[in-house]
Design a protein around this motif. Sequence first.
Motif, PDB file in Angstrom:
ATOM      1  N   GLY A 183     -39.643 -80.470 -32.001  1.00  0.00           N
ATOM      2  CA  GLY A 183     -38.492 -80.708 -30.786  1.00  0.00           C
ATOM      3  C   GLY A 183     -38.877 -80.665 -29.502  1.00  0.00           C
ATOM      4  O   GLY A 183     -38.436 -81.766 -28.604  1.00  0.00           O
ATOM      5  N   PHE A 231     -36.460 -86.673 -30.252  1.00  0.00           N
ATOM      6  CA  PHE A 231     -36.275 -86.739 -31.567  1.00  0.00           C
ATOM      7  C   PHE A 231     -37.161 -87.437 -32.358  1.00  0.00           C
ATOM      8  O   PHE A 231     -36.936 -87.932 -33.545  1.00  0.00           O
ATOM      9  CB  PHE A 231     -34.241 -87.343 -31.356  1.00  0.00           C
ATOM     10  N   VAL A 241     -37.853 -86.624 -36.560  1.00  0.00           N
ATOM     11  CA  VAL A 241     -37.033 -85.860 -36.763  1.00  0.00           C
ATOM     12  C   VAL A 241     -36.943 -87.038 -38.415  1.00  0.00           C
ATOM     13  O   VAL A 241     -36.917 -86.972 -39.868  1.00  0.00           O
ATOM     14  CB  VAL A 241     -35.020 -87.217 -36.524  1.00  0.00           C
ATOM     15  N   VAL A 298     -30.116 -88.723 -32.829  1.00  0.00           N
ATOM     16  CA  VAL A 298     -30.764 -88.402 -33.608  1.00  0.00           C
ATOM     17  C   VAL A 298     -31.095 -89.237 -34.103  1.00  0.00           C
ATOM     18  O   VAL A 298     -32.294 -89.749 -35.106  1.00  0.00           O
ATOM     19  CB  VAL A 298     -29.021 -88.151 -34.535  1.00  0.00           C
ATOM     20  N   LEU A 328     -34.486 -79.505 -40.261  1.00  0.00           N
ATOM     21  CA  LEU A 328     -34.023 -80.065 -38.840  1.00  0.00           C
ATOM     22  C   LEU A 328     -33.080 -79.700 -37.409  1.00  0.00           C
ATOM     23  O   LEU A 328     -33.108 -80.155 -37.001  1.00  0.00           O
ATOM     24  CB  LEU A 328     -32.885 -80.815 -40.077  1.00  0.00           C
ATOM     25  N   LEU A 367     -33.705 -80.299 -33.796  1.00  0.00           N
ATOM     26  CA  LEU A 367     -32.528 -81.154 -33.286  1.00  0.00           C
ATOM     27  C   LEU A 367     -32.734 -79.642 -31.798  1.00  0.00           C
ATOM     28  O   LEU A 367     -31.707 -80.351 -30.590  1.00  0.00           O
ATOM     29  CB  LEU A 367     -31.384 -81.103 -33.735  1.00  0.00           C
TER      30      LEU A 367
END
Length: 470
Positions: A99, A104, A107, A237, A310, A314
């Motif tokens: 990250g 992003f 992801v 996202v 995740l 993030l």
Amino acid sequence: MTNRTVDGEGETEQFPKQRRRSRGNRADRIVLASSGSQLGVDVGVEGHAAEIDVERGRAGEAGEGKHKGHALASILGPAFVAAVAYVDPGNVAANITSGARYGFLLVWVLVLANMMSVLIQYQSAKLGIVTGKSLPQILGERMSDAGRFMFFMQAEVIAIATDLAEVIGGAIALSLLFNLPLFVGGCVIGAVSTVMLMFEGGKTQRVFEKIVISLLLVITFGFIAGLVIAPPDPGEVLGGLVPHFSGTDSVLMASSMLGATVMPHAIYLHSTLVNDHYAGGQEKPSVRRLLNGSKVDVVWALLLAGTVNLSLLLIAANSLYGMQGTDSIEGAQRAIVTVLGPTVGVIFSIGLLASSLSSTSVGTYAGAEIMRGLLHVKAPMWACRVVTLVPALVVLWFAPNPTMALVVGQVILSIGIPFAIIPLMRYTHDRALMGEYVDGMVKHVIFIVVAVLIIALNVLLVFLTMTGRA
């Protein structure tokens, strides 16, 4: 229906049969009332008794429904213990680094990785449920003495490499929280995890599961706290869910994330956990009910683990993007403190500590099962704890940079993945072993594709690391 005089014996033999037929069936209630007349019993009273029986039947059906729900709840647990392998300190470092470097961008890699892990962990659980044996046990039964020993040696090296990352992560967490020297922190992690392992097996197996699941919840809270304070932009996202890269380095990072999806010890252990869950003489549900319950168990457990991973990515993408020094756990924690404040930094460290304690306990548990299945030796759990703990303490004492030890440990871990995933793929497609629950051709092909992808990425990761390009 024969006529009998009304006496204690006649009533006790005849009426229960009539009552079983009477549940939910109006015609049977009429027969019961008629029988009451033939026996000289007042029809109104007997009719009232029949109505009571109907109500009892309805209550029994309702109770049965509650029992089914309770039965499903009692199946849950093994996958949550196995899922701890997916939120160990090594994954924490990898997700934060991803990250912080690429925002992003990756992801979608974590989402794909989580989907693959659901399939593989369910396959491991399925093998254990259908055969009643763990993957190491089946391997031990089908290999020569020399083969069993060689397989055990590589699996034990993998267990040591796994524990290396977990103990070092816990030592770093204690250093961040209490300023303890890394070696002392490693000793504390070893001692506490050994106490936890005392609850493993037998009638206290459920207690061990509850302890690990509680730590998993602490991990979840500790690692998503930053999202509450600084939530990311939903649009960004969603954009990260579209598969794409940004240069060769991001491809390598994606390979590392996907390649590290499957932990060998989680595969070995899950096939054991589904049977140890009913240790201590507890009655097992049917195989079909266990398989259905295991699907729920695996999906929810891996969904929770995936949410944690995740969240880490993030947090880093939203708050640490572009910052230097986030490629180590200590650097990531300092960056979190700088951006989100000391409170979030402390919560993060607590989550890291819980991650270490839970994952190192589960790793030792897996090592003990590997030894039992392959060598047919049931060593004391404390002895298995010492075998994997001592190398980690040696590294903490002598290594100037423990983070580099984590990198080496990850490479060793990657080497062991084919040894776990290929036998699992083979055995779940073996009709002689699985019977009616054997994998169909479509599912087997999907499993082959997933296995080839994971193994290829791990081979790539090992090659790039050994050549100095990772």
